[in-house]
Design a protein around this motif. Structure first.
Motif, PDB file in Angstrom:
ATOM      1  N   LEU A  51       0.826  -1.200   0.000  1.00 31.32           N
ATOM      2  CA  LEU A  51       0.000   0.000   0.000  1.00 31.32           C
ATOM      3  C   LEU A  51       0.862   1.251   0.000  1.00 31.32           C
ATOM      4  O   LEU A  51       0.562   2.214  -0.695  1.00 31.32           O
ATOM      5  N   CYS A  52       1.932   1.238   0.781  1.00 27.94           N
ATOM      6  CA  CYS A  52       2.762   2.429   0.917  1.00 27.94           C
ATOM      7  C   CYS A  52       4.184   2.008   1.265  1.00 27.94           C
ATOM      8  O   CYS A  52       4.393   1.022   1.970  1.00 27.94           O
ATOM      9  N   VAL A  53       5.164   2.753   0.772  1.00 30.31           N
ATOM     10  CA  VAL A  53       6.562   2.493   1.083  1.00 30.31           C
ATOM     11  C   VAL A  53       7.256   3.813   1.386  1.00 30.31           C
ATOM     12  O   VAL A  53       6.964   4.839   0.758  1.00 30.31           O
ATOM     13  N   CYS A  54       8.128   3.808   2.384  1.00 32.52           N
ATOM     14  CA  CYS A  54       8.930   4.976   2.727  1.00 32.52           C
ATOM     15  C   CYS A  54      10.354   4.508   3.031  1.00 32.52           C
ATOM     16  O   CYS A  54      10.551   3.544   3.771  1.00 32.52           O
ATOM     17  N   VAL A  55      11.332   5.199   2.453  1.00 32.55           N
ATOM     18  CA  VAL A  55      12.744   4.880   2.645  1.00 32.55           C
ATOM     19  C   VAL A  55      13.412   6.110   3.237  1.00 32.55           C
ATOM     20  O   VAL A  55      13.186   7.229   2.767  1.00 32.55           O
ATOM     21  N   HIS A  56      14.218   5.910   4.268  1.00 32.23           N
ATOM     22  CA  HIS A  56      14.955   7.017   4.882  1.00 32.23           C
ATOM     23  C   HIS A  56      16.247   6.487   5.466  1.00 32.23           C
ATOM     24  O   HIS A  56      16.488   5.276   5.470  1.00 32.23           O
ATOM     25  N   GLY A  57      17.072   7.370   5.964  1.00 37.67           N
ATOM     26  CA  GLY A  57      18.347   6.993   6.556  1.00 37.67           C
ATOM     27  C   GLY A  57      18.166   6.133   7.783  1.00 37.67           C
ATOM     28  O   GLY A  57      17.159   6.226   8.492  1.00 37.67           O
ATOM     29  N   ALA A  58      19.148   5.292   8.050  1.00 31.73           N
ATOM     30  CA  ALA A  58      19.046   4.363   9.171  1.00 31.73           C
ATOM     31  C   ALA A  58      19.164   5.054  10.525  1.00 31.73           C
ATOM     32  O   ALA A  58      18.858   4.450  11.550  1.00 31.73           O
ATOM     33  N   ASP A  59      19.593   6.310  10.544  1.00 29.19           N
ATOM     34  CA  ASP A  59      19.748   7.000  11.821  1.00 29.19           C
ATOM     35  C   ASP A  59      18.421   7.464  12.415  1.00 29.19           C
ATOM     36  O   ASP A  59      18.385   7.936  13.544  1.00 29.19           O
ATOM     37  N   ILE A  60      17.323   7.324  11.706  1.00 24.98           N
ATOM     38  CA  ILE A  60      15.998   7.668  12.228  1.00 24.98           C
ATOM     39  C   ILE A  60      15.403   6.425  12.877  1.00 24.98           C
ATOM     40  O   ILE A  60      15.389   5.348  12.290  1.00 24.98           O
ATOM     41  N   GLN A  61      14.909   6.576  14.091  1.00 20.34           N
ATOM     42  CA  GLN A  61      14.338   5.449  14.831  1.00 20.34           C
ATOM     43  C   GLN A  61      13.077   4.928  14.143  1.00 20.34           C
ATOM     44  O   GLN A  61      12.383   5.668  13.440  1.00 20.34           O
ATOM     45  N   ASP A  62      12.757   3.665  14.376  1.00 19.41           N
ATOM     46  CA  ASP A  62      11.581   3.056  13.764  1.00 19.41           C
ATOM     47  C   ASP A  62      10.296   3.765  14.162  1.00 19.41           C
ATOM     48  O   ASP A  62       9.408   3.967  13.336  1.00 19.41           O
TER      49      ASP A  62
END
Length: 167
Positions: A51-62
């Motif tokens: 339905l939806c996908v978001c990709v970001h840097g690993a330094d952002i908490q889940d």
């Protein structure tokens, strides 16, 4: 009459922005998972369709990165009322989802005595969806420099999987 001036191309900084050293994409380090690079958050329906996908840097908490697919899902899928998530999305995200996105976020936790792998109810749907997506060789590693391109390729891979299953 002066000769026409050639059109100026915008500088590379206009496209790259603040992440100039990482070649256009956000990358980071997550000390908890011991990974460098990016995290991918997906939202699927109960059958495993993306339905939806978001990709970001690993330094952002889940729990902070989990807000991105929930926000995006409200625009496209306002009928989604209940979302299952793993323990990494607990705490503040549950109250945020109820207050801001009007979604009931139900956390699926591992048993206290569990050792090793354990199949969790509703959690296996997302893990299966990730397995389907990562059958595409390009997505196994983080080759993309821009997160929007990575999100698009994940969407294409999920669409290809859906087409294969439909035939």
């Amino acid at each position: 009459m002066p000769p026409p001036q050639p059109a100026r191309r915008p500088s590379a900084e206009a496209y790259v922005g603040a992440h100039r050293r990482s070649k256009g994409g956000a990358k980071g380090y997550d000390a908890g998972k011991k990974i460098t690079g990016r995290k991918r958050h997906i939202l699927t329906d109960t059958d495993g369709r993306l339905l939806c996908v978001c990709v970001h840097g690993a330094d952002i908490q889940d729990r902070d990165g989990g807000k991105l697919p929930l926000k995006a899902s409200r625009r496209r899928y306002p009928f989604v009322a209940r979302v299952f998530a793993d323990g990494g999305y607990a705490a503040r995200l549950v109250t945020w989802a109820a207050d801001k996105a009007h979604i009931t976020l139900e956390i699926i936790r591992r048993g206290t005595r569990a050792k090793g792998f354990e199949v969790l109810p509703r959690r296996w749907v997302v893990e299966r969806s990730f397995a389907w997506i990562f059958k595409n060789r390009r997505l196994v590693r983080d080759y993309e420099q821009i997160t929007a391109v990575a999100e698009t390729l994940i969407t294409i891979a999920a669409s290809a999987t859906l087409l294969r299953r439909w035939q």
